[in-house]
Design a protein around this motif. Sequence first.
Motif, PDB file in Angstrom:
ATOM      1  N   THR A 146       0.813  -1.228   0.000  1.00 22.49           N
ATOM      2  CA  THR A 146       0.000   0.000   0.000  1.00 22.49           C
ATOM      3  C   THR A 146       0.843   1.273   0.000  1.00 22.49           C
ATOM      4  O   THR A 146       0.319   2.355  -0.273  1.00 22.49           O
ATOM      5  CB  THR A 146      -0.970   0.032   1.202  1.00 22.49           C
ATOM      6  OG1 THR A 146      -0.234  -0.107   2.423  1.00 22.49           O
ATOM      7  CG2 THR A 146      -2.000  -1.079   1.100  1.00 22.49           C
ATOM      8  N   PRO A 150      -2.563   1.539  -4.429  1.00 29.43           N
ATOM      9  CA  PRO A 150      -3.743   1.315  -3.595  1.00 29.43           C
ATOM     10  C   PRO A 150      -4.227  -0.134  -3.609  1.00 29.43           C
ATOM     11  O   PRO A 150      -4.193  -0.805  -4.636  1.00 29.43           O
ATOM     12  CB  PRO A 150      -4.798   2.252  -4.193  1.00 29.43           C
ATOM     13  CG  PRO A 150      -4.325   2.571  -5.563  1.00 29.43           C
ATOM     14  CD  PRO A 150      -2.838   2.440  -5.563  1.00 29.43           C
ATOM     15  N   VAL A 151      -4.681  -0.576  -2.434  1.00 28.94           N
ATOM     16  CA  VAL A 151      -5.310  -1.882  -2.275  1.00 28.94           C
ATOM     17  C   VAL A 151      -6.716  -1.634  -1.735  1.00 28.94           C
ATOM     18  O   VAL A 151      -6.881  -1.035  -0.673  1.00 28.94           O
ATOM     19  CB  VAL A 151      -4.523  -2.788  -1.307  1.00 28.94           C
ATOM     20  CG1 VAL A 151      -5.258  -4.116  -1.093  1.00 28.94           C
ATOM     21  CG2 VAL A 151      -3.110  -3.030  -1.818  1.00 28.94           C
ATOM     22  N   VAL A 189      -5.145  -0.192   3.865  1.00 25.69           N
ATOM     23  CA  VAL A 189      -6.109  -0.715   2.892  1.00 25.69           C
ATOM     24  C   VAL A 189      -7.376   0.137   2.895  1.00 25.69           C
ATOM     25  O   VAL A 189      -7.824   0.590   3.955  1.00 25.69           O
ATOM     26  CB  VAL A 189      -6.459  -2.176   3.255  1.00 25.69           C
ATOM     27  CG1 VAL A 189      -7.695  -2.652   2.514  1.00 25.69           C
ATOM     28  CG2 VAL A 189      -5.284  -3.092   2.966  1.00 25.69           C
TER      29      VAL A 189
END
Length: 208
Positions: A146, A150-151, A189
């Motif tokens: 991350t 982006p996750v 996240v």
Amino acid sequence: DCVAIGVKAAVIISAGFAETGAEGKALQDDVLKIARKGGIRLVGPNCMGMWSASSKLPAFMFPMKITSGPLALISQGGNIGSAIVADGTERGIGFQQYVSCGCTADIQIEDYIEYAGYDDAVKVILVYIEGLNDGARFLEKVSAVTRKKPVVVLKPGKTVAAAKAISSHSGALSGSDSVYEAAFKKAGVLRVGTSVELLDVAIALLKQ
């Protein structure tokens, strides 16, 4: 048989393993023991298969329309993963990688996320999680990803009924939702509430 002929990677689509209870879990453990002794890495079991755009490899349970693009999708649920792929394809968004990981007997969700993190062709990683086998390992690996890209995660199981459904579906132990919420925040996240929102957020991030 696969060990005997030197196979090194396998996708096990078949169900009837950890998601069915103790007997199925024992069978899954037997398969994993044979695979590890023979040097085979496994996707699944109880999954829909996988897609690699770079290898032009669709290893699916059934034919699925999918195109190359900037997203990676790791889904513990086969049907919801297929629906996200179909929705993305309809909206003109492709996938560099898609893995329906099922019971995650061998390769874990965080391993797939880590791999997608190293792939420069992947800009946003989408994940549908029913449960994790090792929360600390997830935190360690995903926190590193991350920082680079982006996750976005969809994690159901906020109610007791949902948690029971998850266990019977993929054999995952859903655990306390508040624990998952805290872990996701610590790992950096982004958590969403629906599969539609998962794709909406991914498309928004691609435009940043």
